[in-house]
Design an enzyme around this catalytic site. Structure first.
Site, PDB file in Angstrom:
ATOM      1  N   GLY A 103       0.851  -1.187   0.000  1.00  0.00           N
ATOM      2  CA  GLY A 103       0.000   0.000   0.000  1.00  0.00           C
ATOM      3  C   GLY A 103       0.885   1.235   0.000  1.00  0.00           C
ATOM      4  O   GLY A 103       1.562   1.518   0.989  1.00  0.00           O
ATOM      5  N   ALA A 104       0.917   1.961  -1.107  1.00  0.00           N
ATOM      6  CA  ALA A 104       1.825   3.106  -1.253  1.00  0.00           C
ATOM      7  C   ALA A 104       1.108   4.440  -1.090  1.00  0.00           C
ATOM      8  O   ALA A 104       1.556   5.460  -1.606  1.00  0.00           O
ATOM      9  CB  ALA A 104       2.519   3.052  -2.613  1.00  0.00           C
ATOM     10  N   HIS A 134      -8.904  -0.604  19.063  1.00  0.00           N
ATOM     11  CA  HIS A 134      -8.324   0.635  18.551  1.00  0.00           C
ATOM     12  C   HIS A 134      -9.307   1.790  18.698  1.00  0.00           C
ATOM     13  O   HIS A 134     -10.510   1.632  18.580  1.00  0.00           O
ATOM     14  CB  HIS A 134      -7.977   0.424  17.074  1.00  0.00           C
ATOM     15  CG  HIS A 134      -7.298   1.581  16.427  1.00  0.00           C
ATOM     16  ND1 HIS A 134      -6.442   2.418  17.091  1.00  0.00           N
ATOM     17  CD2 HIS A 134      -7.364   2.053  15.154  1.00  0.00           C
ATOM     18  CE1 HIS A 134      -5.994   3.337  16.252  1.00  0.00           C
ATOM     19  NE2 HIS A 134      -6.551   3.138  15.075  1.00  0.00           N
ATOM     20  N   ASP A 146       2.261  -1.664  -4.569  1.00  0.00           N
ATOM     21  CA  ASP A 146       0.866  -1.259  -4.729  1.00  0.00           C
ATOM     22  C   ASP A 146       0.254  -2.053  -5.884  1.00  0.00           C
ATOM     23  O   ASP A 146       0.924  -2.877  -6.511  1.00  0.00           O
ATOM     24  CB  ASP A 146       0.760   0.252  -4.961  1.00  0.00           C
ATOM     25  CG  ASP A 146      -0.522   0.839  -4.390  1.00  0.00           C
ATOM     26  OD1 ASP A 146      -1.605   0.472  -4.890  1.00  0.00           O
ATOM     27  OD2 ASP A 146      -0.456   1.642  -3.444  1.00  0.00           O
ATOM     28  N   SER A 200      -4.210  -1.925   8.322  1.00  0.00           N
ATOM     29  CA  SER A 200      -5.497  -1.730   7.638  1.00  0.00           C
ATOM     30  C   SER A 200      -6.661  -1.763   8.634  1.00  0.00           C
ATOM     31  O   SER A 200      -6.626  -2.489   9.637  1.00  0.00           O
ATOM     32  CB  SER A 200      -5.692  -2.830   6.591  1.00  0.00           C
ATOM     33  OG  SER A 200      -4.565  -2.924   5.736  1.00  0.00           O
TER      34      SER A 200
END
Length: 322
Positions: free
Chosen positions: A10-11, A189, A34, A133
């Site tokens: 994931g960029a 979270h 990516d 994610s």
């Protein structure tokens, strides 16, 4: 000595900033990965090769003579280039959009994280996976199931970020260095985090002696809503500097075998009586990943808050369809 290899899947903002922090610390060689194709900005009905990760990687590499780091940084769209990574950071996924239900978000990101971790298992079977994610507490479970890795090599990043927000607000309130504030969190979270006031201090002084009770509750609320506060300020995005820094602190502990005690989403079975879920707990992080979950004493109120958080994690996982 062989340099560590770090793959970041994931960029986007979080992934690229992870690469930035990792390079600045010279943690190893970095691969920024990516998807292979994206929509053509000139004609959205067409797909074109995704050269964005290569562009970001080259830009960061060209900063190396100025900043003095020797990490090799490459941007790719093929998992072959990630072969034999030591740590894989998974930031891939979409943010929740207006009108999207929680279950819709879980379904979409489950598919993305599942595909990523299946590929990681093929190319880097000995890696430690750090999941960023969202929704984090469900996606770390997906990563474990999809990769088939032992539980100690699949970790979720959440507690380090939540604790960083909490510590920064406390330091501002006390008027001291952020380095002197220590805090411990449990549970899920963000909204589900369980700050432990008894285990929070500044310069070794219990935080309850330095911050009034009502003000401390306000700071805890702000820390819980830290992500939403930034989203509201940015308008078109979400936080990435602090999430990336928190993730790279975990990666550093693993790569350097530092044995850091950090709050992470780790697999707990008998620990805390959780029964087989990934939840935020204090962990010792080293080369093997989670080398130990530290069980701490909780009073009645802390146990109640923690159980509420754990129950919500279980609800998220129940919504996952693999």
């Amino acid at each position: 000595m062989r340099r560590a290899k770090i793959t970041i899947v994931g960029a986007g903002n979080v992934g690229a900033t992870c690469a930035h922090w990792a390079a600045s610390k010279e943690l190893g060689d970095i691969v920024l990965l990516d998807i292979p194709e994206v929509n053509d900005p000139k004609d959205p009905t067409k797909k074109i090769p995704n050269t964005m990760p290569a562009g970001k990687a080259l830009d960061l590499y060209e900063a190396s003579p100025v900043e003095g780091f020797d990490s090799r940084i490459t941007g790719v769209t093929d998992y072959a280039a990630t072969k034999d990574s030591d740590v894989v950071i998974v930031t891939a996924g979409i943010p929740r959009k207006p009108g999207m239900s929680r279950d819709d978000l879980i379904a979409i990101n489950t598919g993305i994280v599942k595909s990523v971790c299946e590929n990681v298992a093929k190319t880097s079977p000995n890696a430690v996976i750090i999941v960023v994610s969202n929704p984090l507490d469900a996606m770390v479970y997906v990563a474990w199931k999809a990769s088939g890795f032992p539980t100690h090599r699949v970790i979720g990043q959440a507690g380090v970020l939540d604790a960083a927000r909490y510590r920064s607000f406390l330091a501002e309130e006390v008027g001291c260095s952020v380095e002197d504030v220590q805090a411990l969190l449990l549970g899920g979270h963000g909204d589900d985090m369980v700050p432990l006031k008894r285990y929070t201090s500044a310069g070794g002084i219990p935080i309850t002696q330095l911050v009034k009770a009502d003000r401390l509750e306000e700071i805890i609320k702000r820390a819980r809503n830290g992500g939403a506060e930034i989203v509201n300020l940015l308008k078109t995005g979400s936080a990435y500097y602090a999430p990336a820094a928190a993730t790279v602190q975990m990666a550093e502990a693993i790569i350097k075998d530092k044995k850091r005690i950090l709050p992470c989403a780790a697999y707990c079975d008998k620990e805390f009586g959780i029964g087989g879920f990934f939840v935020g707990v204090p962990c010792v992080l080293g080369t093997k990943g989670v080398e130990k979950v530290i069980e701490i004493e909780l009073d009645a109120d802390e146990k109640k808050m923690f159980q509420t958080s754990v129950d919500h994690v279980k609800e998220l996982v129940a919504a996952v369809k693999l």
